[in-house]
Scaffold this active site. Structure first.
Site, PDB file in Angstrom:
ATOM      1  N   GLU A   1     -38.752 -26.859  23.326  1.00 25.47           N
ATOM      2  CA  GLU A   1     -37.395 -27.162  23.809  1.00 25.47           C
ATOM      3  C   GLU A   1     -37.233 -26.678  25.253  1.00 25.47           C
ATOM      4  OE1 GLU A   1     -34.229 -25.925  21.174  1.00 25.47           O
ATOM      5  OE2 GLU A   1     -33.202 -25.075  22.910  1.00 25.47           O
TER       6      GLU A   1
ATOM      7  N   GLY B   1     -35.392 -15.467  25.129  1.00 26.88           N
ATOM      8  CA  GLY B   1     -35.329 -14.018  24.893  1.00 26.88           C
ATOM      9  C   GLY B   1     -36.585 -13.353  25.426  1.00 26.88           C
TER      10      GLY B   1
HETATM   11  N1  COA Z   1     -28.285  -5.258  14.702  1.00 29.76           N
HETATM   12  C1  COA Z   1     -27.503  -4.867  15.730  1.00 29.76           C
HETATM   13  N2  COA Z   1     -27.760  -5.179  17.015  1.00 29.76           N
HETATM   14  C2  COA Z   1     -28.853  -5.878  17.271  1.00 29.76           C
HETATM   15  C3  COA Z   1     -29.722  -6.335  16.262  1.00 29.76           C
HETATM   16  C4  COA Z   1     -29.399  -5.986  14.939  1.00 29.76           C
HETATM   17  N3  COA Z   1     -30.161  -6.364  13.917  1.00 29.76           N
HETATM   18  N4  COA Z   1     -30.732  -7.025  16.810  1.00 29.76           N
HETATM   19  C5  COA Z   1     -30.518  -7.009  18.138  1.00 29.76           C
HETATM   20  N5  COA Z   1     -29.389  -6.333  18.420  1.00 29.76           N
HETATM   21  C6  COA Z   1     -28.811  -6.125  19.735  1.00 29.76           C
HETATM   22  C7  COA Z   1     -29.822  -5.569  20.709  1.00 29.76           C
HETATM   23  O1  COA Z   1     -29.855  -4.164  20.673  1.00 29.76           O
HETATM   24  C8  COA Z   1     -29.298  -6.116  22.024  1.00 29.76           C
HETATM   25  O2  COA Z   1     -28.187  -5.329  22.408  1.00 29.76           O
HETATM   26  P1  COA Z   1     -27.983  -4.894  23.944  1.00 29.76           P
HETATM   27  O3  COA Z   1     -27.782  -6.194  24.668  1.00 29.76           O
HETATM   28  O4  COA Z   1     -26.778  -4.052  23.881  1.00 29.76           O
HETATM   29  O5  COA Z   1     -29.247  -4.206  24.336  1.00 29.76           O
HETATM   30  C9  COA Z   1     -28.736  -7.469  21.645  1.00 29.76           C
HETATM   31  O6  COA Z   1     -28.462  -7.407  20.262  1.00 29.76           O
HETATM   32  C10 COA Z   1     -29.717  -8.635  21.882  1.00 29.76           C
HETATM   33  O7  COA Z   1     -30.917  -8.379  21.174  1.00 29.76           O
HETATM   34  P2  COA Z   1     -32.341  -8.808  21.759  1.00 29.76           P
HETATM   35  O8  COA Z   1     -33.326  -8.529  20.699  1.00 29.76           O
HETATM   36  O9  COA Z   1     -32.548  -8.221  23.105  1.00 29.76           O
HETATM   37  O10 COA Z   1     -32.098 -10.379  21.898  1.00 29.76           O
HETATM   38  P3  COA Z   1     -32.707 -11.444  22.902  1.00 29.76           P
HETATM   39  O11 COA Z   1     -31.900 -11.481  24.145  1.00 29.76           O
HETATM   40  O12 COA Z   1     -34.180 -11.293  23.038  1.00 29.76           O
HETATM   41  O13 COA Z   1     -32.363 -12.777  22.093  1.00 29.76           O
HETATM   42  C11 COA Z   1     -32.018 -13.992  20.048  1.00 29.76           C
HETATM   43  C12 COA Z   1     -32.832 -12.927  20.787  1.00 29.76           C
HETATM   44  C13 COA Z   1     -32.551 -14.084  18.645  1.00 29.76           C
HETATM   45  C14 COA Z   1     -30.537 -13.651  20.033  1.00 29.76           C
HETATM   46  C15 COA Z   1     -32.224 -15.324  20.756  1.00 29.76           C
HETATM   47  O14 COA Z   1     -33.575 -15.580  20.774  1.00 29.76           O
HETATM   48  C16 COA Z   1     -31.494 -16.471  20.050  1.00 29.76           C
HETATM   49  O15 COA Z   1     -30.309 -16.655  20.201  1.00 29.76           O
HETATM   50  N6  COA Z   1     -32.255 -17.273  19.254  1.00 29.76           N
HETATM   51  C17 COA Z   1     -31.688 -18.407  18.516  1.00 29.76           C
HETATM   52  C18 COA Z   1     -31.933 -19.710  19.235  1.00 29.76           C
HETATM   53  C19 COA Z   1     -33.392 -19.969  19.477  1.00 29.76           C
HETATM   54  O16 COA Z   1     -34.256 -19.245  19.046  1.00 29.76           O
HETATM   55  N7  COA Z   1     -33.703 -21.029  20.145  1.00 29.76           N
HETATM   56  C20 COA Z   1     -35.112 -21.322  20.312  1.00 29.76           C
HETATM   57  C21 COA Z   1     -35.424 -22.651  20.691  1.00 29.76           C
HETATM   58  S1  COA Z   1     -35.489 -22.667  22.463  1.00 29.76           S
END
Ligand code: COA
Length: 458
Positions: free
Chosen positions: A265, A244
């Site tokens: 990872e 992310g």
């Molecule tokens: N409610 C509603 N929508 C939300 C939200 C919430 N609380 N939080 C984020 N969103 C929306 C954002 O607005 C964005 O929407 P868009 O694509 O329309 O702009 C979308 O969800 C993605 O949010 P963003 O904060 O940009 O996510 P990201 O791409 O940076 O990914 C995770 C963040 C948490 C989803 C990602 O890190 C993940 O899947 N993590 C779990 C696995 C992990 O951490 N592995 C790590 C070991 S490598």
């Protein structure tokens, strides 16, 4: 037999016994016999078979796309794979009855299928346990592993390239079935766990472009989050960076640190920049000293080429890299991951939105727990305080119906937004709620306090 052969390879430079030589060098004779076309390999898949694809950016395009081309000829074939960077055509409703799709991590091209019911999410356990799950699960135990590897070296060893995570365990598990490898001359040779030609049943030699990912920009909010995180990361720490936009921005902000190490990872582009700047040296690591350890690479082709044949980067399977007890052997291990929402009790949701699966757990909880086991370790969850143009608070009184708790409150440590740092470890419910409200967006603090009182935590 396999273990013995690996042992021979290891000692070959010291003891070039005839037996060792024979086992190692005979691969060249067998190599040619194993080469088939992608069409032939795919024609061997029977109705009802289960196939695991190499994970994420390591997916073998020639095998996957050929399988989809012949999809209408197959029936009830289960495909198990990660966030597919390819066409992901198997989720198309037109393939109903031909393919069943089990996803280990939802991405943009599998989310619609998940909502429509054509995609099943794995959700069964933490990432480091997936190899065990593949081995014992009736549903996931594969007949085939379709993987992508490099050309062999002089000893017949192919590198898993940009992905070893569950790709190597897929090969291990499919020992009961068959391993098909696309040998792609473009694939970068990365050190670490290797696959010997003898352990491949069918080889498809085909050049394909590499799957890469781009980087998000840094804005004022992410810069503030990155500044807070940098203040928590001490010199000599070993870091893990999640996926992310935020983890990348945080890494870009570590340029003034000294002697960082990597046990993560995912190995990312920002790590290359930190190596080049002399910040990542891996010299203070307590295990795998001198080497950035990861299970996969995610970045540009320039990054892959930088890591190619570079002794400072190695990829290994997730049952090593993500095992909390291995991670915890590092001194000052810091895990840095993104989350989507956190409630006032300190439960983090990193994988669901509006009660629906959005991504996956990946190795997040593995690394949070590994950091907790590490002497001097810390885990950091970073998030913007709001989403959707400040209309939604990501700090919530309680999680929406159906949302997932990815990191339980019993494992949570630091939470960071653009408004500061909340250290939740060993705090009471009241202290946690106060600390989280203090880093929430000001527009939502009164409402959070009101709800916190109703919940009895304030
Ligand atoms: N409610 C509603 N929508 C939300 C939200 C919430 N609380 N939080 C984020 N969103 C929306 C954002 O607005 C964005 O929407 P868009 O694509 O329309 O702009 C979308 O969800 C993605 O949010 P963003 O904060 O940009 O996510 P990201 O791409 O940076 O990914 C995770 C963040 C948490 C989803 C990602 O890190 C993940 O899947 N993590 C779990 C696995 C992990 O951490 N592995 C790590 C070991 S490598």
């Amino acid at each position: 037999m396999k273990d013995l052969r690996n042992e021979f390879r290891r000692i070959l430079p010291l003891y070039t016994s005839a037996a060792a030589q024979e086992i190692i060098m005979n691969w060249k004779e067998k190599y040619a016999d194993k080469i088939v076309s992608a069409e032939y390999a795919v024609s061997l898949v029977k109705d009802g078979d289960k196939i695991i694809f190499g994970d994420w950016l390591g997916e073998p395009p020639a095998l996957v796309e050929t399988l989809y081309d012949h999809g209408m000829e197959k029936h009830d074939v289960t495909i198990i794979h990660g966030m597919s960077p390819g066409s992901n055509r198997c989720v198309d409703p037109a393939y109903a009855g031909h393919f069943k799709h089990v996803s280990t991590f939802l991405g943009p091209n599998s989310r619609p299928g998940y909502r429509e019911g054509t995609v099943e999410y794995i959700g069964g356990t933490n990432f480091h346990k997936w190899p065990e799950m593949f081995a014992v699960s009736d549903i996931l135990n594969p007949h085939w592993a379709f993987v992508q590897v490099t050309e062999p070296d002089e000893n017949g060893m192919c590198s898993y390239g940009v992905d070893c995570s569950f790709t190597e365990p897929a090969v291990r598990t499919a020992a009961k079935g068959k391993v098909v490898a696309q040998i792609n001359p473009n694939f970068p040779r990365i050190g670490g766990k290797m696959l010997h030609i003898d352990d491949i049943d069918y080889i498809v030699c085909q050049e394909s472009p590499l799957y890469t990912i781009g980087r998000a920009g840094v804005n004022e909010k992410t810069q503030k989050i990155a500044d807070c995180c940098a203040s928590l990361i001490e010199d000599d720490s070993t870091i893990q960076l999640g996926i992310g936009a935020l983890p990348d921005a945080i890494a870009r902000n570590l340029m003034d640190k000294k002697n960082l190490g990597v046990h993560s990872e995912t190995l990312t582009e920002s790590m290359m920049e930190l190596v080049e700047a002399g910040v990542i040296t891996n010299s203070m690591k307590t295990i795998n000293k001198g080497v950035c350890i990861g299970s996969q690479l995610a970045g540009s082709e320039a990054f892959y080429r930088y890591c190619e044949n570079n002794p400072m980067f190695e990829v290994h399977p997730v049952d090593y890299v993500n095992d909390p007890y291995i991670i915890g052997q590092n001194y000052k291990q810091v895990s840095i991951n993104a989350c989507l929402e956190i409630d006032l009790k300190g439960q983090a949701n990193s994988e669901s939105i509006g009660g629906i699966q959005y991504s996956g757990i990946g190795g997040q909880l593995d690394h949070v727990r590994g950091a907790q086991l590490s002497k001097g370790g810390k885990s950091i969850l970073a998030l913007n305080s709001t989403a959707k143009g400040d209309t939604i608070s990501k700090i919530v009184p309680f999680h929406a119906h159906g949302n997932i708790v990815t990191v339980p409150r019993y494992d949570i440590n630091y939470v960071v937004t653009e408004y500061g740092i909340a250290d939740l470890k060993y705090k009471t419910e009241r202290q946690r709620a106060e600390a989280l409200i203090a880093i929430a967006h000001p527009n939502f603090r009164d409402e959070l306090r009101f709800e916190g009182r109703k919940l009895g935590v304030l």
